[in-house]
Design a protein around this motif. Structure first.
Motif: not given
Length: 640
Positions: A104-111, A46-50, A91-97, A153-160
């Motif tokens: 995404l990396q952390r969630t992918g590792t958790a999966v 949800v945080v990633i989606a926001v 700048v905001i776009s870069s920080v968010i990215s 799956v998560l780190t290459q575009g699906l979760a984004d």
């Protein structure tokens, strides 16, 4: 082995076995089966989606601001805060990215972590028949290699996908407002690229599933070769094993190359679509600017939105590739997760069991009632496959034995192992099972431990059908020592406390002395904390067997099941072991399998098995008279 069986400089290298076998396509999974692994992490998603929505808004606003800047420059109007706002959005776009990338990396590792935990828990609870039917290396590969593909799956575009979808739709709307004509031309180019990607994605999924099967076979081949490295070296078979395992690696490589070829077509499609679209926009758009249909600022803004349109499209194409590869691996993961565990089998087995009779004081500790047993189809198929591989090895190694001789071996045949076996083990008695190899003695102990359930008949513990008991409760009644009892990597204490985690150091040392392992304690200052090496390599064969017996004795169960427990002991240690067993046998029931009749001649009851049937029961003196097979065994061992 004949001398010329070994590879020489003149003889050709053996052809790798892996290149001769066609591996069946691995199991496939659906996208719906992938969702539970991802949705375990809903809060983070949800945080990633926001963040994706915020990032999409900041990104979509940039071309509009650029267009306004160009208009103001053309009209020589003051820029005001537009440049500052544009820089702030970048700048905001870069920080968010950046933060989104971390999540995404952390969630992918958790999966990957959660899927590995599920697999490990499931594998270690599978029925023994599954381990007999599957190769260890393949199961290990599913825990290691297959789960890793879920990370992509998560780190290459699906979760984004949420942010990319917003950017894609927003860019489409903005481009439709700026110039619908140009947009139609762009959609034609994009539509063609999407069709091509969809057609190729199915091939990627199929090839990925096959690749994971090949990697599993490679892991099994390596595990087999490394696990028997001493035998391989002693047999001069190193080069043959290298060729064999290399053949499996070649198969995995070939499938990987096929995936790379298909992926190589998918990856540049987004780039080609961008280039063609850009050429169309520059050509047609330039013409429309010259004709006055649109302004330069609008064309620049349209081009910027075009880049924003293609970027999510490229990310989506990458996600399609990674998801299809993950689905190929997920099929193998899901195959194991869908297998029933032993505890799930308990209810079905209990329903099939006869109604337990009332327990009586004179009920035997263990009773076999017309027990028949045949290995399940998957185990029989696995043995047939192993026999086929053995024939291949013999043909390639040019050994003295022929493939036809291997085919005649009964190991690969689908035969009943036990055929109407009936006998009773009185409480507190010592009962021995004897007979030639392949008679079914070890199978009897496997059925008592409920590694398998009988095909027909019943086995009773104190008058109750053991299928009506939970396996953990049942096995707590037994101390079981296998014929080739493994020694676990770790320390002596680790091995002893496997069944008795609460045992004290003093209790561990006491049981070691009881089985004549005092010198093992004394040879290392660490005592029971001394390492035993991988598979107990730092201990002799006899020491490993005595350690296994010590482990069973430490648990002090009411019934001991010993399968050839003294086969690796010399005469002195065998006698000491018998004395130790005599000491702990008081008040306990012993079921012992032995080829050396000298170790069981004083048993209360000896059961003679041959070809899965009981051919005699009684004491040593009775069987010598009544049972020809036993008399021959005793005569051969100079006991009569």
């Amino acid at each position: 082995m004949s001398v010329d069986a070994r590879p020489t400089s003149e003889s050709p290298a053996p052809r790798p076995r892996g290149r001769r076998r066609k591996t069946p396509e691995g199991p496939r999974a659906t996208f719906r089966q992938l969702l539970p692994f991802i949705f375990e992490h809903k809060p983070v998603l949800v945080v990633i989606a926001v963040l994706s929505i915020l990032g999409a808004g900041a990104t979509l606003a940039q071309p509009l601001l650029v267009g306004q800047v160009i208009d103001r420059v053309q009209n020589q109007a003051p820029l005001g805060v537009l440049v500052g706002v544009l820089i702030a959005l970048v700048v905001i776009s870069s920080v968010i990215s950046g933060y989104q990338h971390y999540l995404l990396q952390r969630t992918g590792t958790a999966v990957v972590f959660s899927s590995r935990r599920k697999l490990i828990a499931r594998i270690l609870r599978l029925p023994i028949s599954e381990f007999d039917a599957r190769r260890t290396g393949d199961l290990v590969s599913r825990v290691g290699t297959d789960t890793t593909l879920l990370y992509a799956v998560l780190t290459q575009g699906l979760a984004d996908a949420v942010g990319n979808a917003l950017i894609f739709v927003g860019a489409l709307v903005a481009m439709a407002v700026i110039d619908p004509v140009l947009l139609v031309l762009i959609l034609v180019v994009i539509g063609v690229s999407v069709v091509v990607v969809v057609l190729l994605s199915g091939r990627i999924r199929t090839a990925s599933a096959e690749q994971q099967v090949k990697v599993g076979e490679l892991a099994s081949g390596v595990e087999r070769a490394v696990g028997s490295i001493r035998t391989v070296r002693a047999a001069g078979a190193t080069e043959r094993e290298i060729a064999s395992v290399s053949g499996l690696a070649t198969e995995a490589y070939d499938v990987g190359v096929r995936i790379a070829k298909v992926s190589a077509l998918v990856v540049p499609i987004a780039g080609i679509a961008l280039q063609v679209s850009l050429l169309v926009v520059l050509g047609v758009g330039g013409f429309r600017v010259a004709s006055g249909a649109i302004g330069i600022a609008s064309l620049v803004t349209f081009i910027l939105f075009l880049f924003m349109l293609i970027a999510p499209l490229g990310s989506t194409f990458g996600a399609i590739t990674s998801v299809n590869q993950a689905l190929g691996a997920l099929g193998r993961i899901q195959e194991v997760l869908d297998l029933p565990t032993e505890s799930q089998d308990d209810a079905a087995a209990a329903a099939r069991a006869a109604q337990p009779e009332a327990r009586t004081a004179d009920a035997p500790a263990i009773a076999f009632r017309d027990v028949r047993f045949r290995y399940p189809e998957n185990v029989v198929a696995a043995r047939a496959k192993a026999a086929e591989e053995a024939r291949s090895v013999l043909q390639e190694a040019r050994l003295d034995r022929t493939a036809d001789e291997v085919a005649d071996e009964p190991e690969a045949r689908d035969l009943d192992v036990l055929r109407g076996v009936s006998f009773a083990v009185p409480r507190g008695a010592r009962v021995a099972l004897v007979g030639p190899s392949g008679a079914g003695k070890s199978t009897v102990l496997s059925l008592i431990e409920r590694f398998y359930d009988p095909t027909a008949g019943a086995i009773e513990l104190d008058g109750r059908d053991i299928r009506s008991l939970e396996r953990d409760a049942l096995r707590a009644q037994f101390g079981y020592v296998e014929q080739d009892a493994p020694t676990l990597a770790g320390t002596i204490a680790d091995n002893l406390r496997l069944a008795s985690p609460e045992a004290t150091d003093a209790e561990c040392e006491q049981v070691l002395r009881a089985v004549n392992l005092t010198e093992v304690l004394e040879r290392n200052d660490l005592g029971i904390d001394a390492p035993v090496g991988e598979s107990g390599v730092m201990l002799s064969g006899g020491e490993r067997q005595r350690l296994a017996i010590a482990r069973a004795l430490l648990a002090a169960p009411p019934i001991l099941l010993l399968d050839e427990s003294t086969s690796s002991l010399d005469g002195l240690n065998e006698q000491r072991m018998r004395d130790a067993l005599d000491a702990v046998a008081t008040g306990r029931t012993l079921v012992v399998i032995a080829h050396r009749l000298s170790t069981v001649v004083d048993s209360d009851l000896i059961v003679v098995l041959d070809h899965g049937q009981v051919v005699g029961q009684g004491t040593h003196s009775e069987l010598v008279v009544s049972t020809p097979l036993y008399r021959d065994l005793a005569r051969h061992q100079l006991l009569v």
